[in-house]
Scaffold this motif. Structure first.
Motif, PDB file in Angstrom:
ATOM      1  N   ASP A   1      -4.531   3.038   7.411  1.00  7.61           N
ATOM      2  CA  ASP A   1      -3.696   3.816   6.475  1.00  7.61           C
ATOM      3  C   ASP A   1      -3.776   5.085   6.262  1.00  7.61           C
ATOM      4  O   ASP A   1      -4.019   5.521   5.329  1.00  7.61           O
ATOM      5  CB  ASP A   1      -4.062   3.062   5.044  1.00  7.61           C
ATOM      6  CG  ASP A   1      -2.966   3.470   4.268  1.00  7.61           C
ATOM      7  OD1 ASP A   1      -1.802   3.403   4.420  1.00  7.61           O
ATOM      8  OD2 ASP A   1      -3.509   3.644   2.866  1.00  7.61           O
TER       9      ASP A   1
ATOM     10  N   LYS B   1       0.853  -1.224  -0.120  1.00  5.09           N
ATOM     11  CA  LYS B   1       0.114   0.082  -0.056  1.00  5.09           C
ATOM     12  C   LYS B   1       0.950   1.177   0.006  1.00  5.09           C
ATOM     13  O   LYS B   1       2.276   1.071   0.247  1.00  5.09           O
ATOM     14  CB  LYS B   1      -0.615   0.254   1.062  1.00  5.09           C
ATOM     15  CG  LYS B   1      -0.043   0.006   2.678  1.00  5.09           C
ATOM     16  CD  LYS B   1      -1.184  -0.226   3.797  1.00  5.09           C
ATOM     17  CE  LYS B   1      -0.544  -0.026   4.962  1.00  5.09           C
ATOM     18  NZ  LYS B   1      -1.436  -0.279   6.207  1.00  5.09           N
TER      19      LYS B   1
ATOM     20  N   TYR C   1      -6.856  -2.439  -0.192  1.00  9.09           N
ATOM     21  CA  TYR C   1      -5.757  -2.860  -1.084  1.00  9.09           C
ATOM     22  C   TYR C   1      -6.080  -4.705  -0.952  1.00  9.09           C
ATOM     23  O   TYR C   1      -5.206  -5.332  -1.630  1.00  9.09           O
ATOM     24  CB  TYR C   1      -4.549  -2.698  -0.342  1.00  9.09           C
ATOM     25  CG  TYR C   1      -4.044  -1.087  -0.497  1.00  9.09           C
ATOM     26  CD1 TYR C   1      -3.396  -0.829  -1.720  1.00  9.09           C
ATOM     27  CD2 TYR C   1      -4.457  -0.393   0.348  1.00  9.09           C
ATOM     28  CE1 TYR C   1      -3.062   0.454  -1.730  1.00  9.09           C
ATOM     29  CE2 TYR C   1      -4.093   1.010   0.460  1.00  9.09           C
ATOM     30  CZ  TYR C   1      -3.334   1.281  -0.773  1.00  9.09           C
ATOM     31  OH  TYR C   1      -3.174   2.775  -0.879  1.00  9.09           O
TER      32      TYR C   1
ATOM     33  N   LEU D   1      -2.401  -0.053  -5.846  1.00  6.03           N
ATOM     34  CA  LEU D   1      -1.344   1.044  -5.933  1.00  6.03           C
ATOM     35  C   LEU D   1      -1.139   1.841  -7.080  1.00  6.03           C
ATOM     36  O   LEU D   1      -0.765   3.165  -7.240  1.00  6.03           O
ATOM     37  CB  LEU D   1       0.027   0.395  -5.135  1.00  6.03           C
ATOM     38  CG  LEU D   1       1.015   1.306  -4.942  1.00  6.03           C
ATOM     39  CD1 LEU D   1       0.767   2.636  -4.127  1.00  6.03           C
ATOM     40  CD2 LEU D   1       2.303   0.618  -4.561  1.00  6.03           C
TER      41      LEU D   1
ATOM     42  N   SER E   1      -2.975  -6.243  -4.670  1.00  2.00           N
ATOM     43  CA  SER E   1      -2.517  -4.551  -4.164  1.00  2.00           C
ATOM     44  C   SER E   1      -1.692  -3.567  -4.999  1.00  2.00           C
ATOM     45  O   SER E   1      -2.063  -2.703  -4.995  1.00  2.00           O
ATOM     46  CB  SER E   1      -1.795  -5.377  -2.933  1.00  2.00           C
ATOM     47  OG  SER E   1      -2.733  -6.105  -2.003  1.00  2.00           O
TER      48      SER E   1
END
Length: 387
Positions: free
Chosen positions: A385, A174, A214, A237, A233
């Motif tokens: 996050d 991430k 993610y 990103l 994931s």
């Protein structure tokens, strides 16, 4: 796991040979050990002014060793959701790897209740705090810089997936785990959730942990980890880097909150360029940016085996493999915890029904009269996050 023991130089550090805690960390004997006193001094007693981050693991401080080396000191807090298992996983996973796109472990401290990791210090923080953060830095993320970041992360993941033996599945790719050095070279960090995947094993089942948004749906729902979980994931990103926005933004209208869904909608309409970050300047290559977005959609396919592996992803990003000939389908997305819970329950019920149906069929009956029962339990650990 013996291959994850690496002999480090022990220059100017204290090796805690008599610490009883060492007995709990077999396999790490050859990793450089720092004393707690050394790290207290390096961080000015873990002063708040030296704090550079905070995650599910605990706080991270900037420090300076007595030889002048700048380091990042990652402290496992007593209140951490992670624990000794994750600490040991990170030690074993990262101690034997060396790659320009992975953080470098200098050593650790295991002394009484203190569990600390010491990494190289990276001047420009993480992508979540710079490119995607609410407080944008002075870094200029032009198109060429973003291309280099995307390719760098892909190279690092391809190394973990295909070069290292056993393979390493990171499980928490991430933006906040992509750090940038002074040249904006990306470094994959935080291996606390990493899993080792032997060459002859297609997947492993484990407790689900990571960051919603993610997480590959099949991993979040069934707890099955494969290298394709990381591919998903990375796809998320990749779209974030090209668009300049976070994958999930609940401040937006409902139909725009999930970046992957919005990207697919634009692709389906033939307007994929509309999702590209409007702040990009004259060096933007629209065709290349759209190719990167298509790769992101390929990485997030619903069917796991149809996602490309990271080596193929890297070749696509470099223009060495044609992307337009690939079949792109609507990505599977878990919107929120309620969606995850409902889908997990539905999967559990479906598995139970299937097993009961097979056990009651004449072909599968053993004549013993035994009743077949099953229990599916998934524990999900969400990791914040926030920039």
């Amino acid at each position: 796991m013996s291959c994850f023991s690496l002999f480090f130089k022990r220059i100017g550090v204290t090796h805690q040979q008599n610490d009883p805690c060492n007995e709990d960390f077999s396999g790490t004997e050859n990793i450089t050990r720092f004393s707690y006193k050394e790290l207290v001094k390096a961080t000015a007693k873990f002063d708040q002014s030296n704090k550079i981050g905070e995650g599910g693991y605990g706080p991270v401080y900037k420090g300076t060793l007595k030889d002048g080396t700048a380091v990042a000191v990652k402290v496992l807090s007593l209140q951490s959701r992670q624990g000794k298992k994750e600490f040991l996983s990170e030690l074993l996973a990262i101690s034997n790897v060396s790659h320009e796109n992975l953080v470098k472990l200098y050593g650790c401290c295991v002394e009484e209740s203190h569990k600390i990791l010491v990494y190289n210090y990276l001047e420009n923080n993480s992508l979540s705090q710079t490119l995607l953060g609410s407080r944008h830095s002075s870094i200029q993320f032009n198109w060429r810089t973003r291309v280099n970041i995307c390719i760098g992360v892909a190279k690092g993941l391809a190394y973990l997936h295909d070069v290292i033996r056993p393979h390493i599945v990171h499980r928490d790719i991430k933006a906040s785990n992509i750090l940038l050095d002074d040249d904006l070279t990306p470094k994959i960090s935080d291996f606390g959730l990493a899993k080792l995947l032997p060459s002859d094993v297609s997947h492993i089942s484990t407790r689900v942990a990571g960051t919603l948004g993610y997480l590959a749906p099949e991993y979040a729902i069934r707890g099955q980890v494969t290298r394709k979980s990381d591919v998903y994931s990375f796809g998320v990103l990749l779209v974030e880097i090209v668009s300049g926005r976070c994958n999930t933004d609940t401040r937006l209208p409902y139909e725009d909150q999930i970046l992957l869904e919005k990207t697919w909608a634009y692709y389906d309409q033939g307007n994929l360029d509309k999702i590209i970050d409007s702040n990009l300047g004259d060096d933007l290559d629209v065709d290349e940016a759209c190719r990167f977005l298509k790769v992101g959609l390929l990485c997030t396919k619903n069917i796991t085996k149809r996602r490309p592996d990271m080596s193929t992803v890297l070749a696509m990003l470099r223009g060495e493999v044609d992307v337009d000939s690939q079949e792109i389908s609507k990505p599977d997305v878990i919107r929120d915890f309620r969606d995850l819970t409902l889908r997990s329950k539905a999967t559990s019920s479906s598995m139970l029904s299937s097993i009961v149906a097979r056990s009651s069929s004449p072909q599968s009956s053993s004549g013993s009269g035994d009743t077949v029962t099953t229990r599916t339990s998934i524990t999900f650990t969400a990791i914040s996050d926030r920039p």
